[in-house]
Design a protein around this motif. Structure first.
Motif, PDB file in Angstrom:
ATOM      1  N   VAL A  57      -6.384   5.698  -5.921  1.00  0.00           N
ATOM      2  CA  VAL A  57      -6.497   6.194  -7.293  1.00  0.00           C
ATOM      3  C   VAL A  57      -5.424   6.084  -8.116  1.00  0.00           C
ATOM      4  CG1 VAL A  57      -7.189   8.068  -8.639  1.00  0.00           C
ATOM      5  CG2 VAL A  57      -8.748   7.530  -6.544  1.00  0.00           C
ATOM      6  N   LEU A  58      -4.074   6.630  -7.415  1.00  0.00           N
ATOM      7  CA  LEU A  58      -3.164   6.372  -8.499  1.00  0.00           C
ATOM      8  C   LEU A  58      -2.861   5.010  -8.825  1.00  0.00           C
ATOM      9  CD1 LEU A  58      -0.720   9.042  -6.774  1.00  0.00           C
ATOM     10  CD2 LEU A  58      -1.843   9.144  -8.971  1.00  0.00           C
ATOM     11  N   ASP A  59      -3.063   4.287  -7.809  1.00  0.00           N
ATOM     12  CA  ASP A  59      -2.637   2.428  -8.141  1.00  0.00           C
ATOM     13  C   ASP A  59      -3.682   2.041  -9.116  1.00  0.00           C
ATOM     14  OD1 ASP A  59      -1.318   0.181  -7.211  1.00  0.00           O
ATOM     15  OD2 ASP A  59      -3.107  -0.437  -6.711  1.00  0.00           O
ATOM     16  N   ARG A  60      -4.830   2.683  -8.821  1.00  0.00           N
ATOM     17  CA  ARG A  60      -5.921   2.147 -10.192  1.00  0.00           C
ATOM     18  C   ARG A  60      -5.278   2.514 -11.432  1.00  0.00           C
ATOM     19  NH1 ARG A  60     -11.929   3.090  -7.798  1.00  0.00           N
ATOM     20  NH2 ARG A  60     -11.764   2.056  -5.845  1.00  0.00           N
ATOM     21  N   ARG A  70       8.856   0.903 -11.321  1.00  0.00           N
ATOM     22  CA  ARG A  70       9.847   2.047 -11.303  1.00  0.00           C
ATOM     23  C   ARG A  70       9.039   3.269 -11.653  1.00  0.00           C
ATOM     24  NH1 ARG A  70      15.206   2.134 -11.314  1.00  0.00           N
ATOM     25  NH2 ARG A  70      15.341   0.087 -11.989  1.00  0.00           N
ATOM     26  N   ASP A  71       8.212   3.176 -12.618  1.00  0.00           N
ATOM     27  CA  ASP A  71       7.209   4.191 -13.106  1.00  0.00           C
ATOM     28  C   ASP A  71       6.177   4.741 -11.956  1.00  0.00           C
ATOM     29  OD1 ASP A  71       8.519   5.030 -15.702  1.00  0.00           O
ATOM     30  OD2 ASP A  71       8.085   2.868 -15.898  1.00  0.00           O
ATOM     31  N   ARG A  72       5.635   3.553 -11.425  1.00  0.00           N
ATOM     32  CA  ARG A  72       4.749   3.637 -10.483  1.00  0.00           C
ATOM     33  C   ARG A  72       5.248   4.370  -9.219  1.00  0.00           C
ATOM     34  NH1 ARG A  72       0.089  -1.188 -10.348  1.00  0.00           N
ATOM     35  NH2 ARG A  72       0.600  -1.673 -12.504  1.00  0.00           N
ATOM     36  N   ASN A  73       6.409   4.184  -8.521  1.00  0.00           N
ATOM     37  CA  ASN A  73       6.999   4.896  -7.643  1.00  0.00           C
ATOM     38  C   ASN A  73       7.137   6.323  -8.137  1.00  0.00           C
ATOM     39  OD1 ASN A  73       7.516   2.734  -5.853  1.00  0.00           O
ATOM     40  ND2 ASN A  73       9.446   2.458  -6.486  1.00  0.00           N
ATOM     41  N   GLN A  74       7.578   6.682  -9.261  1.00  0.00           N
ATOM     42  CA  GLN A  74       7.892   8.160  -9.688  1.00  0.00           C
ATOM     43  C   GLN A  74       6.443   8.705  -9.648  1.00  0.00           C
ATOM     44  OE1 GLN A  74       9.023   8.522 -13.945  1.00  0.00           O
ATOM     45  NE2 GLN A  74       9.527  10.464 -13.601  1.00  0.00           N
ATOM     46  N   ALA A  83       7.358   6.156  -2.054  1.00  0.00           N
ATOM     47  CA  ALA A  83       7.447   5.129  -2.941  1.00  0.00           C
ATOM     48  C   ALA A  83       6.749   3.750  -2.414  1.00  0.00           C
ATOM     49  CB  ALA A  83       8.784   4.859  -3.529  1.00  0.00           C
ATOM     50  N   ALA A  84       6.221   3.071  -3.232  1.00  0.00           N
ATOM     51  CA  ALA A  84       5.447   1.822  -2.721  1.00  0.00           C
ATOM     52  C   ALA A  84       6.293   0.539  -3.183  1.00  0.00           C
ATOM     53  CB  ALA A  84       4.230   1.655  -3.281  1.00  0.00           C
ATOM     54  N   TYR A  85       7.152   0.905  -3.748  1.00  0.00           N
ATOM     55  CA  TYR A  85       8.117  -0.504  -4.129  1.00  0.00           C
ATOM     56  C   TYR A  85       9.505  -0.311  -3.802  1.00  0.00           C
ATOM     57  CZ  TYR A  85       3.635  -1.417  -6.388  1.00  0.00           C
ATOM     58  OH  TYR A  85       2.124  -1.789  -6.541  1.00  0.00           O
ATOM     59  N   GLY A  86      10.274  -1.231  -3.009  1.00  0.00           N
ATOM     60  CA  GLY A  86      11.476  -1.216  -2.975  1.00  0.00           C
ATOM     61  C   GLY A  86      12.527  -1.538  -4.279  1.00  0.00           C
ATOM     62  N   GLU A  87      13.873  -1.157  -4.097  1.00  0.00           N
ATOM     63  CA  GLU A  87      14.713  -1.547  -5.244  1.00  0.00           C
ATOM     64  C   GLU A  87      15.955  -1.859  -4.507  1.00  0.00           C
ATOM     65  OE1 GLU A  87      16.760   0.569  -9.273  1.00  0.00           O
ATOM     66  OE2 GLU A  87      15.696   1.623  -7.762  1.00  0.00           O
ATOM     67  N   TRP A 243       7.332  -7.786  -6.787  1.00  0.00           N
ATOM     68  CA  TRP A 243       7.312  -6.670  -5.766  1.00  0.00           C
ATOM     69  C   TRP A 243       8.401  -5.810  -5.625  1.00  0.00           C
ATOM     70  CZ3 TRP A 243       9.358 -11.497  -5.657  1.00  0.00           C
ATOM     71  CH2 TRP A 243      10.576 -11.708  -5.329  1.00  0.00           C
ATOM     72  N   ASP A 244       9.474  -5.917  -6.461  1.00  0.00           N
ATOM     73  CA  ASP A 244      10.757  -5.248  -6.259  1.00  0.00           C
ATOM     74  C   ASP A 244      10.903  -4.493  -7.603  1.00  0.00           C
ATOM     75  OD1 ASP A 244      13.260  -4.968  -4.378  1.00  0.00           O
ATOM     76  OD2 ASP A 244      13.837  -5.191  -6.442  1.00  0.00           O
ATOM     77  N   VAL A 245      11.386  -3.332  -7.706  1.00  0.00           N
ATOM     78  CA  VAL A 245      11.582  -2.710  -8.928  1.00  0.00           C
ATOM     79  C   VAL A 245      12.628  -3.348  -9.881  1.00  0.00           C
ATOM     80  CG1 VAL A 245      12.839  -0.539 -10.056  1.00  0.00           C
ATOM     81  CG2 VAL A 245      10.863  -0.244  -8.104  1.00  0.00           C
TER      82      VAL A 245
END
Length: 273
Positions: A57-60, A70-74, A83-87, A243-245
């Motif tokens: 749901v958050l992803d949607r 970056r904000d999706r990870n937050q 977190a779903a995405y690496g940096e 795919w990466d921040v």
């Protein structure tokens, strides 16, 4: 070497973050729920803390508001998820192919300037053409800032060489105001906006963002140099489906000559007679 350019922000609760993003994008609960294919009741419960959203749901919701990685990870962290995405570090092995692609674009742009920046207009790299043009318009002086917006607004930096400063500066400010308005958790952008407004001779009318007057998509920047007057328009390149921040934050601004004089000046700087 790329620096860590975003400050550590308090995450807050997931409901407040969602509500802040929704308000920034001027979306009603019904409109956002429809875009994310969930019920308005479910979204209401998430925002007020009565319901725990799933990662899906958050992803949607994040996708519906086009949130940067970056904000999706937050958002995920605020809801208690990893977190779903690496940096990755831009000079690290994980992004070797990305860096190679950037180098190719910068080299291919010769003899015209190109810059790699993050979303706050910090200049991470530039090609040799950018250095040559900069040296000419700055009369050999080094830039005071490594940030494009600060360079254009600081009277002691590039600003004095910009013949159409009011036009370009106002448009840059609109871009920055748009970033602040649509990214409510971006403390770095808010600080930059506050700083820019303190520079001399920034008209009071520029301080208020007018949503119906968005930034121009195409402008000509006119720079006065020792060799002559340069006129450039720019294009922006971003990475598709990042795919990466780190990659998501990058964009490449490539400058192109508007007229034959500018083309000749750029080629002359590369191969002086």
């Amino acid at each position: 070497m790329q620096q860590r350019l975003l400050e550590s922000l308090p995450t807050g609760d997931v409901g407040s973050l969602l509500r802040g993003w929704r308000d920034a994008h001027r979306l009603s609960q019904a409109a956002l729920a429809a875009d994310a294919e969930i019920s308005p009741r479910h979204l209401s419960f998430i925002e007020c803390g009565k319901s725990q959203p799933s990662r899906e749901v958050l992803d949607r919701l994040a996708g519906a508001m086009n949130m940067p990685l970056r904000d999706r990870n937050q958002l995920l962290k605020a809801a208690g998820y990893a977190a779903a995405y690496g940096e990755s570090h831009i000079d690290g092995p994980e992004l070797a192919q990305v860096r190679h692609a950037i180098d190719c674009i910068l080299n291919q742009q010769e003899p015209y300037p190109a810059f790699v920046m993050n979303r706050h207009w910090d200049i991470l790299w530039a090609n040799e053409a950018a250095a040559r043009v900069n040296a000419d318009v700055m009369q050999g002086r080094k830039p005071r800032h490594a940030n494009m917006i600060r360079q254009f607004f600081d009277p002691g930096d590039l600003r004095g060489a910009v013949e159409n400063w009011h036009e370009i500066a106002q448009n840059l400010l609109r871009h920055l105001q748009e970033l602040v308005a649509t990214h409510p958790t971006d403390a770095v952008a808010k600080h930059l906006l506050s700083e820019v407004l303190q520079y001399p001779d920034v008209p009071a009318a520029w301080r208020r963002r007018v949503a119906s007057n968005p930034p121009a998509s195409m402008m000509t920047t006119v720079l006065r140099g020792s060799a002559g007057t340069y006129r450039f328009f720019s294009t922006i390149t971003t990475f598709g489906t990042p795919w990466d921040v780190t990659v998501d934050d990058l964009h490449i601004e490539s400058c192109f000559p508007v007229d034959q004089m500018t083309e000749n000046l750029c080629r002359g700087l590369r191969s002086p007679s």
